[in-house]
Write a protein that holds these residues in place. Structure first.
Motif, PDB file in Angstrom:
ATOM      1  N   SER A   1      -8.958   4.373  -3.484  1.00 29.50           N
ATOM      2  CA  SER A   1     -10.097   3.609  -4.009  1.00 29.50           C
ATOM      3  C   SER A   1      -9.629   2.488  -4.931  1.00 29.50           C
ATOM      4  CB  SER A   1     -11.051   4.537  -4.772  1.00 29.50           C
ATOM      5  OG  SER A   1     -11.606   5.504  -3.922  1.00 29.50           O
ATOM      6  N   SER A   2      -8.676   2.811  -5.816  1.00 32.34           N
ATOM      7  CA  SER A   2      -8.168   1.784  -6.735  1.00 32.34           C
ATOM      8  C   SER A   2      -7.449   0.675  -5.965  1.00 32.34           C
ATOM      9  CB  SER A   2      -7.218   2.415  -7.766  1.00 32.34           C
ATOM     10  OG  SER A   2      -6.093   2.995  -7.129  1.00 32.34           O
ATOM     11  N   TRP A   3      -6.843   1.055  -4.855  1.00 28.70           N
ATOM     12  CA  TRP A   3      -6.179   0.046  -4.021  1.00 28.70           C
ATOM     13  C   TRP A   3      -7.208  -0.888  -3.381  1.00 28.70           C
ATOM     14  CZ3 TRP A   3      -1.828  -2.307  -2.959  1.00 28.70           C
ATOM     15  CH2 TRP A   3      -1.726  -3.047  -1.773  1.00 28.70           C
ATOM     16  N   ILE A   4      -8.238  -0.300  -2.791  1.00 26.84           N
ATOM     17  CA  ILE A   4      -9.258  -1.094  -2.089  1.00 26.84           C
ATOM     18  C   ILE A   4     -10.039  -1.981  -3.053  1.00 26.84           C
ATOM     19  CG2 ILE A   4     -11.408  -0.953  -0.764  1.00 26.84           C
ATOM     20  CD1 ILE A   4     -10.321   1.621   0.503  1.00 26.84           C
ATOM     21  N   LEU A   5     -10.413  -1.422  -4.189  1.00 24.22           N
ATOM     22  CA  LEU A   5     -11.267  -2.138  -5.128  1.00 24.22           C
ATOM     23  C   LEU A   5     -10.530  -3.157  -5.980  1.00 24.22           C
ATOM     24  CD1 LEU A   5     -13.494   0.847  -6.361  1.00 24.22           C
ATOM     25  CD2 LEU A   5     -14.094  -0.928  -4.693  1.00 24.22           C
ATOM     26  N   SER A   6      -9.226  -2.914  -6.208  1.00 23.08           N
ATOM     27  CA  SER A   6      -8.531  -3.798  -7.133  1.00 23.08           C
ATOM     28  C   SER A   6      -7.099  -4.133  -6.726  1.00 23.08           C
ATOM     29  CB  SER A   6      -8.527  -3.164  -8.541  1.00 23.08           C
ATOM     30  OG  SER A   6      -7.785  -3.931  -9.451  1.00 23.08           O
ATOM     31  N   ALA A   7      -6.251  -3.133  -6.640  1.00 23.98           N
ATOM     32  CA  ALA A   7      -4.812  -3.359  -6.537  1.00 23.98           C
ATOM     33  C   ALA A   7      -4.385  -4.211  -5.338  1.00 23.98           C
ATOM     34  CB  ALA A   7      -4.083  -2.015  -6.493  1.00 23.98           C
ATOM     35  N   ARG A   8      -5.137  -4.132  -4.239  1.00 26.49           N
ATOM     36  CA  ARG A   8      -4.730  -4.893  -3.047  1.00 26.49           C
ATOM     37  C   ARG A   8      -4.763  -6.406  -3.288  1.00 26.49           C
ATOM     38  NH1 ARG A   8      -9.211  -6.563   0.286  1.00 26.49           N
ATOM     39  NH2 ARG A   8     -11.213  -5.924  -0.622  1.00 26.49           N
TER      40      ARG A   8
ATOM     41  N   PHE B   1       0.831  -1.212   0.000  1.00 31.46           N
ATOM     42  CA  PHE B   1       0.000   0.000   0.000  1.00 31.46           C
ATOM     43  C   PHE B   1       0.862   1.257   0.000  1.00 31.46           C
ATOM     44  CE2 PHE B   1      -2.369   3.295   2.459  1.00 31.46           C
ATOM     45  CZ  PHE B   1      -3.346   3.552   1.500  1.00 31.46           C
ATOM     46  N   ALA B   2       1.914   1.259   0.789  1.00 35.42           N
ATOM     47  CA  ALA B   2       2.807   2.417   0.850  1.00 35.42           C
ATOM     48  C   ALA B   2       3.458   2.656  -0.509  1.00 35.42           C
ATOM     49  CB  ALA B   2       3.881   2.201   1.919  1.00 35.42           C
ATOM     50  N   SER B   3       3.877   1.574  -1.137  1.00 41.48           N
ATOM     51  CA  SER B   3       4.504   1.663  -2.444  1.00 41.48           C
ATOM     52  C   SER B   3       3.520   2.166  -3.493  1.00 41.48           C
ATOM     53  CB  SER B   3       5.042   0.285  -2.849  1.00 41.48           C
ATOM     54  OG  SER B   3       5.609   0.317  -4.129  1.00 41.48           O
ATOM     55  N   TRP B   4       2.316   1.657  -3.463  1.00 38.73           N
ATOM     56  CA  TRP B   4       1.262   2.040  -4.410  1.00 38.73           C
ATOM     57  C   TRP B   4       0.927   3.530  -4.293  1.00 38.73           C
ATOM     58  CZ3 TRP B   4      -1.424  -0.145  -8.365  1.00 38.73           C
ATOM     59  CH2 TRP B   4      -2.653   0.409  -8.731  1.00 38.73           C
ATOM     60  N   THR B   5       0.715   3.986  -3.068  1.00 34.72           N
ATOM     61  CA  THR B   5       0.346   5.387  -2.835  1.00 34.72           C
ATOM     62  C   THR B   5       1.477   6.342  -3.223  1.00 34.72           C
ATOM     63  OG1 THR B   5      -1.070   4.695  -0.982  1.00 34.72           O
ATOM     64  CG2 THR B   5      -0.479   7.037  -1.113  1.00 34.72           C
ATOM     65  N   THR B   6       2.680   6.034  -2.761  1.00 29.21           N
ATOM     66  CA  THR B   6       3.820   6.890  -3.083  1.00 29.21           C
ATOM     67  C   THR B   6       4.065   6.931  -4.584  1.00 29.21           C
ATOM     68  OG1 THR B   6       4.860   6.280  -0.970  1.00 29.21           O
ATOM     69  CG2 THR B   6       6.259   7.331  -2.625  1.00 29.21           C
ATOM     70  N   GLY B   7       3.981   5.770  -5.210  1.00 25.99           N
ATOM     71  CA  GLY B   7       4.241   5.686  -6.644  1.00 25.99           C
ATOM     72  C   GLY B   7       3.296   6.518  -7.471  1.00 25.99           C
ATOM     73  N   TRP B   8       2.006   6.451  -7.154  1.00 21.38           N
ATOM     74  CA  TRP B   8       1.032   7.204  -7.950  1.00 21.38           C
ATOM     75  C   TRP B   8       1.115   8.705  -7.682  1.00 21.38           C
ATOM     76  CZ3 TRP B   8      -0.805   5.891 -12.307  1.00 21.38           C
ATOM     77  CH2 TRP B   8      -0.993   4.549 -12.616  1.00 21.38           C
TER      78      TRP B   8
ATOM     79  N   LEU C   1       3.699  16.224  -5.472  1.00 23.09           N
ATOM     80  CA  LEU C   1       5.044  15.666  -5.588  1.00 23.09           C
ATOM     81  C   LEU C   1       5.790  15.722  -4.256  1.00 23.09           C
ATOM     82  CD1 LEU C   1       6.695  14.319  -7.731  1.00 23.09           C
ATOM     83  CD2 LEU C   1       7.644  16.522  -8.391  1.00 23.09           C
ATOM     84  N   TYR C   2       5.594  16.790  -3.493  1.00 23.62           N
ATOM     85  CA  TYR C   2       6.260  16.872  -2.196  1.00 23.62           C
ATOM     86  C   TYR C   2       5.707  15.846  -1.208  1.00 23.62           C
ATOM     87  CZ  TYR C   2       9.822  20.434  -2.394  1.00 23.62           C
ATOM     88  OH  TYR C   2      10.989  21.086  -2.650  1.00 23.62           O
ATOM     89  N   ILE C   3       4.437  15.504  -1.337  1.00 23.34           N
ATOM     90  CA  ILE C   3       3.883  14.439  -0.495  1.00 23.34           C
ATOM     91  C   ILE C   3       4.587  13.124  -0.813  1.00 23.34           C
ATOM     92  CG2 ILE C   3       1.826  13.019  -0.099  1.00 23.34           C
ATOM     93  CD1 ILE C   3       0.150  15.566  -0.381  1.00 23.34           C
ATOM     94  N   ALA C   4       4.839  12.887  -2.114  1.00 17.20           N
ATOM     95  CA  ALA C   4       5.572  11.686  -2.519  1.00 17.20           C
ATOM     96  C   ALA C   4       6.996  11.706  -1.971  1.00 17.20           C
ATOM     97  CB  ALA C   4       5.592  11.574  -4.045  1.00 17.20           C
ATOM     98  N   TYR C   5       7.595  12.896  -1.892  1.00 16.80           N
ATOM     99  CA  TYR C   5       8.936  13.016  -1.313  1.00 16.80           C
ATOM    100  C   TYR C   5       8.919  12.659   0.173  1.00 16.80           C
ATOM    101  CZ  TYR C   5      10.476  15.808  -5.396  1.00 16.80           C
ATOM    102  OH  TYR C   5      10.805  16.256  -6.652  1.00 16.80           O
ATOM    103  N   ALA C   6       7.866  13.108   0.857  1.00 15.77           N
ATOM    104  CA  ALA C   6       7.819  12.980   2.316  1.00 15.77           C
ATOM    105  C   ALA C   6       7.485  11.574   2.807  1.00 15.77           C
ATOM    106  CB  ALA C   6       6.805  13.968   2.888  1.00 15.77           C
TER     107      ALA C   6
END
Length: 523
Positions: free
Chosen positions: A504-511, A121-128, A427-432
């Motif tokens: 949403s994409s994580w919950i519905l599919s990616a997980r 999940f962390a990887s998915w969120t940061t990546g997108w 982008l800064y959220i992805a950095y953090a």
């Protein structure tokens, strides 16, 4: 001992062939094949980040914002405030990059630092957040070049008050599409050519800033005083905002927007020699040199400012494009013609063009790595590399998406501004995120690489995380009152929308199928 499949850190590095490049060896330890050509020096790696930060691009594009909200004080001192905290973000990223020198960068770091349970999940969120933020940066950079071309043509044909030609929004989007097309073609070349362009871009930015910071105030017949440049605080604006603190905060956007994009050094690590050492050097040096050169450029231009309301007025020859009007007036007041100012704008335009090239390069490497780990639709397509070891499909995907994002400008500039706001806050959220995991979950388990902050790593990391949290709130504040659909700051809407779509994409599919980074060393 190699890091385990659960993403935890081993106590030491694997034994590898001593003759192997250290970045290549580390990539092998992390479970990835060397598919891209590893040919970049530390200078080339630095050049990619430095040309994306591109002080001439960021400062020129948002100089209006700096003048309007706080003026000289907000720009002169705000630049160092944003620069200091940006460096803490960069230092923390550099430390993690040294340990994990992969093209995936941020999302890979989050996966390895967040623990086995949260890694996917962390990887998915940061990546997108990272990849959408990068696309927004490319959109913003190339659209700003299209707008600058619009102003250059306007001034070249007589100016706003002399019957000059003002290109329509459809012509501007055409410019934008043409620029992206050229950038995609250039990025289809081998990394050797891209390295060359990156180094030329770095030299152009430094020399360009140096020339302009001296030339413009020297040519101008009326120059601002030291007192004006270092102590004048502009509170006059048509936004209904009167609080000096509030105004100063909004003025910080100029500085923070300019100091972004240095994650490029991380995304280029699989093509950089000794990347576990040179990747971090690229990040830190790009930020440091940008802070110094950018401040010089800001000061030089501001010394040629003497009438803020007129520079911001849409009735001036540049149609309200402040820096263009400063350049134009400087030469016109001394020589009776603004041609010299138009040529100076050309220097900036070339810098923005180079910035766009490097931005597409960084985009494509992120898309390549993210699809290598099967996180994107049609991942097998975007992960392919050609005979020159270039992720060609990812290059054209990045250019196409950036063009589509700019199409929102045809409907409503407010919608477009919301889209590109992801370039800064998103982008800064992805950095953090990986830094946050580094100072919390992986506080004790993190194994540093050759570059590390030692005992100060946790402190610097927390400062970086708190700064990103602060600017996320500050840049979501209203920028005009009363608040209407035309004055609403849509940044929280855009960033919140991206977060909702990602979760949403994580919950519905990616997980069900995304397990985080996938090693390919045995495939």
């Amino acid at each position: 001992m190699v890091r385990g499949k659960d993403g935890t850190n081993g106590s030491k590095r694997s034994d590898v062939d001593s003759s192997m490049d250290t970045g290549h060896a580390r990539l092998h330890e992390l479970g990835y094949k060397q598919e891209l050509k590893r040919d970049l020096s530390v200078l080339s790696n630095f050049a990619f980040s430095f040309s994306i930060i591109s002080i001439l691009t960021g400062i020129t594009t948002l100089y209006n914002t700096g003048l309007k909200f706080g003026g000289p004080v907000a720009m002169t001192y705000g630049w160092f405030i944003a620069g200091f905290f940006t460096m803490t973000v960069g230092l923390s990223m550099a430390e993690i990059c040294s340990s994990y020198p992969t093209s995936g960068g941020l999302y890979y770091w989050s996966a390895k630092l967040s623990g086995k349970e949260w890694a996917p999940f962390a990887s998915w969120t940061t990546g997108w957040f990272n990849i959408v933020g990068q696309w927004a940066v490319t959109t913003s950079v190339d659209f700003s070049l299209a707008q600058l071309l619009q102003v250059i043509i306007l001034l070249s044909t007589g100016g706003n008050n002399g019957g000059g030609y003002l290109a329509s929004k459809y012509v501007v989007i055409g410019f934008h599409g043409g620029i992206l097309l050229i950038h995609a073609i250039i990025n289809s070349l081998s990394i050797t050519w891209l390295s060359f362009f990156g180094q030329v871009a770095a030299i152009w930015n430094v020399l360009g800033a140096f020339v302009l910071m001296i030339l413009i105030p020297t040519v101008a017949t009326e120059r601002a005083s030291l007192d004006f440049v270092f102590s004048h605080f502009n509170t006059e604006n048509d936004s209904g905002i009167h609080s000096k603190l509030y105004i100063f905060v909004l003025g910080l956007l100029l500085s923070q927007y300019s100091l972004i994009g240095y994650d490029a050094s991380a995304h280029m690590t699989e093509e950089t020699k000794n990347a576990d050492k040179n990747g971090p050097k690229g990040i830190i040096s790009a930020i440091g040199i940008s802070i110094i050169a950018g401040w010089g450029y800001l000061l030089g231009i501001t010394f040629a400012v003497n009438n803020i309301p007129y520079l911001l007025s849409t009735d001036n020859d540049a149609g309200g494009y402040a820096i263009a009007e400063v350049f134009y007036l400087a030469f016109k007041s001394r020589y009776g013609s603004g041609v010299g100012g138009i040529i100076c704008l050309g220097i900036v335009a070339v810098a923005i063009f180079f910035c766009g090239i490097s931005s597409v390069t960084s985009n494509s490497r992120m898309a390549y790595a993210f699809s290598r780990d099967r996180a994107m639709p049609l991942s097998s397509l975007w992960h392919k590399v050609n005979k020159q070891e270039v992720p060609l499909n990812a290059v054209w995907l990045s250019a196409f998406i950036s063009f589509c994002m700019a199409l929102t400008s045809l409907g409503n500039l407010v919608a477009f501004q919301a889209m590109v706001s992801i370039a800064t806050v998103g982008l800064y959220i992805a950095y953090a995120l990986p830094i946050f995991f580094r100072v919390t979950v992986a506080r004790k388990s993190f194994v540093p690489g050759p570059f590390n902050l030692g005992r100060y790593g946790i402190l610097v990391g927390w400062v970086a995380v708190l700064w990103v949290a602060t600017i996320t709130v500050l840049f979501s504040l209203p920028v005009a009152y009363p608040i209407t659909k035309d004055t609403l700051n849509y940044t929280p809407v855009a960033v919140g929308g991206l977060f909702i779509l990602t979760v949403s994409s994580w919950i519905l599919s990616a997980r069900h199928w995304f397990k985080g980074p996938i090693t390919n060393i045995d495939t």
